[in-house]
Structure formats: structure tokens, C-alpha cells
Design a protein around this motif. Structure first.
Motif, PDB file in Angstrom:
ATOM      1  N   VAL A 118      54.462  87.147  81.194  1.00 37.83           N
ATOM      2  CA  VAL A 118      55.512  86.623  82.065  1.00 37.83           C
ATOM      3  C   VAL A 118      54.959  85.631  83.084  1.00 37.83           C
ATOM      4  CG1 VAL A 118      57.288  87.244  83.759  1.00 37.83           C
ATOM      5  CG2 VAL A 118      56.876  88.715  81.770  1.00 37.83           C
ATOM      6  N   VAL A 171      54.693  81.919  82.173  1.00 37.38           N
ATOM      7  CA  VAL A 171      56.036  81.338  82.026  1.00 37.38           C
ATOM      8  C   VAL A 171      56.662  81.082  83.400  1.00 37.38           C
ATOM      9  CG1 VAL A 171      58.355  81.722  81.114  1.00 37.38           C
ATOM     10  CG2 VAL A 171      56.367  82.443  79.784  1.00 37.38           C
ATOM     11  N   VAL A 172      56.490  82.027  84.329  1.00 39.46           N
ATOM     12  CA  VAL A 172      57.026  81.861  85.682  1.00 39.46           C
ATOM     13  C   VAL A 172      56.382  80.668  86.375  1.00 39.46           C
ATOM     14  CG1 VAL A 172      57.151  82.920  87.972  1.00 39.46           C
ATOM     15  CG2 VAL A 172      57.643  84.287  85.943  1.00 39.46           C
ATOM     16  N   ALA A 186      57.926  77.566  85.061  1.00 40.52           N
ATOM     17  CA  ALA A 186      59.293  77.419  85.573  1.00 40.52           C
ATOM     18  C   ALA A 186      59.301  76.887  87.004  1.00 40.52           C
ATOM     19  CB  ALA A 186      60.022  78.758  85.502  1.00 40.52           C
ATOM     20  N   PRO A 226      64.416  79.815  83.843  1.00 42.52           N
ATOM     21  CA  PRO A 226      63.603  80.762  83.078  1.00 42.52           C
ATOM     22  C   PRO A 226      63.809  80.657  81.570  1.00 42.52           C
ATOM     23  CG  PRO A 226      65.344  81.886  84.328  1.00 42.52           C
ATOM     24  CD  PRO A 226      65.292  80.487  84.801  1.00 42.52           C
ATOM     25  N   ALA A 278      62.004  77.582  80.344  1.00 38.70           N
ATOM     26  CA  ALA A 278      60.561  77.792  80.339  1.00 38.70           C
ATOM     27  C   ALA A 278      60.125  78.613  79.132  1.00 38.70           C
ATOM     28  CB  ALA A 278      60.128  78.489  81.633  1.00 38.70           C
ATOM     29  N   VAL A 279      60.892  79.641  78.802  1.00 39.01           N
ATOM     30  CA  VAL A 279      60.582  80.461  77.630  1.00 39.01           C
ATOM     31  C   VAL A 279      60.713  79.632  76.358  1.00 39.01           C
ATOM     32  CG1 VAL A 279      61.334  82.434  76.240  1.00 39.01           C
ATOM     33  CG2 VAL A 279      61.230  82.633  78.728  1.00 39.01           C
TER      34      VAL A 279
END
Length: 393
Positions: free
Chosen positions: A80, A83-84, A87, A94, A97-98
Motif C-alpha cells: 500500500v 501506491v500511497v 497518489a 487512489p 494510482a492502483v
């Protein structure tokens, strides 16, 4: 003992490698295996630090760290977190970004790499504060006495660690954050802001956990005094003030039960932040092997499992009590890692260098501990009492 402690790690390794082979073939299996080894080599000193803190907790909170904590470490930091970061830095939602991480891996890797100065500054300052607070504290055992004795005297000055850390941050921002290798351009403001955030995180989480730990120990000391004076009623009140689990213990953390309640909760948060700081270099370094976030999470997750198992092993065996310089070696490794993280704001540093420095310092401190035990006539074996203390892990 070994199978019981590392059993889950062995099982996760077998399942993880099998899954990698099924999903990505032999190449994916090899990548996951390499990432696992990378994580273990970079985080061995992390296990020593974790063990030093974990042994202060009671059995319940030790289990929380080894269950919920591993989920945070594997899924939170290895899957996670990148990815954060993308973002936030790329100002994406979110879901976007994923989608980027799955369908445009090259651009995703580029964005994570561009965010490296902020990550390195935050983690570097947090780890630097851990090292400085350790080296400036007066200790019974001194590994490098010629260095640690004068530094312990200097440590009597209030806020010295914070002042030095801020000076290091300022110098890093002025020298390393201009024309950086990751993303290019002047990142001075980003490095300063992230570094201050890392420093504040350390002060807040560490300060709160230390406050509740002191309150718990004071309450239990009062209880012991009341018991000695034959006042059982007062002892019960003091135990209740210590927290729900402290009431049942009736003894201090040093004597075997460990911290509970608010003290253990904030110590748990402190542990998780330390764990996150240690994982920064592993996550960034993993992009040299693969830009697939799922391969990355699986490989680094397997490595993180072994670090958890090693932490349990050190606590159960009472290794830090038997080999008194191990914590010194781990903290010197933290100091080296903090400096290297700051250096990587501008320059590339091979992950092999980072891992080897930590391992060498741990090995040297272990050997110094063995020599000290021989000189003192101690075999360095763990006692049955130490094993009983950690039997609930």
C-alpha cells in the motif's frame, strides 16, 4: 525451538515461492527469492532493535506485534505504501494510482523514484534520532568506550539530539537536495519538510510511549513498596492504575510480565514506525529487481516474516541480555543507515553496501560480546527465566 520459532516463516516461504512460480513462472520465482534475501540482509539490525523493544511488552502485545504488526509490515509498507506515495506526489486518486501500478509499471516506478528524496529524508531523520538518543545516553555497558564515554557526558545537555539532527537536516537540504539524482531539480523544501515530519514523528510517538512507560513503572514501584509495608490494599490500587493487564501482574516489566495498556500501545506504534523507516530502503531498492508491485510485496513480505521470526528468537533466547553489545551494533547500523538514506537523496548507493554495513556491525558487536563473556567467565547461555518471560510470544 528453531522450528517452532521459524515455522510460520518456512511455511510462508514455501507457499509464496509456489505462488510466484504458478503466477509468473521460473523468472517470477527467482525474483521473489532475490527480494526475500534482499529484505533479510537489509533488515537484520531491525530484528535486534525490535527485540530490544518487544521484550518490554507483555505476552498479549507481543502477539499483537507478531500478527497485526506483520500485516501492517507486509501489506501496508510493501504494497500500500508505494501506491500511497505515488497518489500523493503525482496528485492522483487512489484508484488511479492502483491502476497505474498495475497497468503502467514503468511510469509507476518513475513516480516512486521521484518521491525518493522525501522518503529518504523522513526515514533518515527518524532513524538518526534513534541513534543519537542511544549514543548520548549513559549506559552500564560501553562497546566503543573511547567514543561512548565523552558522548554520554555531552548527552546531559537538553535537546542535544534534536539540535544535531536539525543541523544534519539543514546541511542535507543545502548540499544533497539540489539537483538530485531522483527526479532532478531542487528538492530542498521537500527534504526539509519531510525531515521535520520524521523528527516530529519520532518525538511524538517516542515521547508518548516513554511517558506511559514511566507512569507504569512508577505505579508498579509504588505497589512493590506497599506490599513490602504490608499494605495489600494500596498495592491493588497501584496495580489498577498501571492498566488492565498491569493489575494482574503485580510486578514491573523488568521482572517478567512486561508493559501493558497505553504504554504497550504507544510502544507498539513506535515499533511500527521504526519498522516502516527500516523498510524504506528495501522498497526503493526492490525497483532495481522488479517494478511489479505484487512480486515486490510477496518477496519483501517473505523477508519481513523472517525478520519477525528472528525478533521472536532473540526475545525467547534472551540474546540481548547474554550478548550485551548487540544493541550497540544494531544502533550503530541504524546510524549508518540514516546517513546512507540522506546520501541517497542525491547519490546512488548500492543496496549491497547498506546490507553489508549492518551485518558487519552486528557481527563485530556479537564477537565483542562473546569476548566479554569469556573474560567475565559467563558462557552466554540463556537462562530458563528468560525463556519463561517470552514463552507467550
Amino acid at each position: 525451538m528453531l522450528l517452532k520459532t521459524f515455522g510460520w516463516s518456512f511455511a510462508v516461504t514455501a507457499a509464496g515461492l509456489a505462488l510466484a512460480g504458478v503466477l509468473w513462472g521460473w523468472q517470477g520465482l527467482a525474483i521473489v527469492g532475490i527480494l526475500s534475501i534482499l529484505e533479510i540482509s537489509l533488515s537484520f539490525d531491525n530484528a535486534v532493535i525490535n527485540a530490544g523493544i518487544l521484550r518490554k511488552m507483555n505476552a498479549f502485545w507481543q502477539k499483537i506485534f507478531l500478527t497485526i504488526g506483520i500485516l501492517i509490515a507486509v501489506f501496508g509498507m510493501r504494497l500500500v505504501f508505494p501506491v500511497v506515495i505515488v497518489a500523493i506526489t503525482a496528485k492522483l486518486g487512489p484508484i488511479e494510482a492502483v491502476d497505474l501500478a498495475i497497468n503502467d509499471k514503468t511510469q509507476y516506478e518513475h513516480l516512486v523514484t521521484a518521491a525518493h528524496p522525501a522518503i529518504a529524508s523522513f526515514g533518515g531523520m527518524f532513524l538518526l534520532m534513534i541513534f543519537l538518543d542511544f549514543i548520548f545516553e549513559e549506559r552500564e555497558h560501553k562497546w566503543l568506550g573511547w567514543l561512548e564515554r565523552p558522548l554520554a557526558k555531552l548527552g546531559k545537555l537538553d535537546m542535544l539530539s534534536v539540535i544535531i539532527a536539525l543541523v544534519v537536516l539543514l546541511v542535507s537540504a543545502m548540499t544533497l537536495a539540489t539537483d538530485v539524482a531522483h527526479g532532478g531539480g531542487d528538492k530542498s523544501a521537500t527534504v526539509l519538510l519531510s525531515g521535520v515530519a520524521g523528527l516530529l514523528t519520532y518525538l511524538v510517538v517516542g515521547g508518548i510511549s516513554g511517558y506511559f512507560e514511566d507512569k507504569l513503572e512508577d505505579a508498579e514501584e509504588d505497589e512493590d513498596e506497599d506490599v513490602e509495608n504490608g499494605s495489600a490494599a494500596k498495592g491493588a490500587v497501584a496495580a489498577q492504575e498501571a492498566g488492565p493487564n498491569g493489575a494482574a501482574s503485580g510486578r514491573s516489566s523488568v521482572s517478567g510480565v512486561g508493559l501493558a495498556g497505553k504504554a504497550a500501545f504507544f510502544l507498539f506504534l513506535y515499533l511500527e514506525v521504526i519498522d516502516a523507516s527500516f523498510s524504506f530502503d528495501g522498497v526503493i531498492g526492490a525497483f532495481a529487481v522488479t517494478n511489479d508491485i505484487f512480486e515486490m510485496a510477496l518477496g519483501l513480505g517473505i523477508g519481513a516474516m523472517y525478520i519477525r521470526s528472528l525478533t521472536v528468537f532473540l526475545v525467547r533466547k534472551g540474546t540481548l541480555d547474554d550478548y550485551v553489545y548487540l544493541e550497540h551494533g544494531a544502533h550503530y547500523a541504524i546510524g549508518a543507515l540514516a546517513v546512507l538514506l540522506l546520501v541517497t537523496i542525491k547519490y546512488e548507493v548500492n543496496e549491497l553496501v547498506t546490507g553489508l554495513i549492518g551485518i558487519v556491525l552486528i557481527v563485530l558487536s556479537f564477537w565483542s560480546s562473546v569476548r566479554k563473556n569469556r573474560q567475565d567467565g559467563k558462557p552466554g547461555e540463556d537462562s530458563a527465566a528468560k525463556s519463561e518471560v517470552a514463552s507467550g510470544v
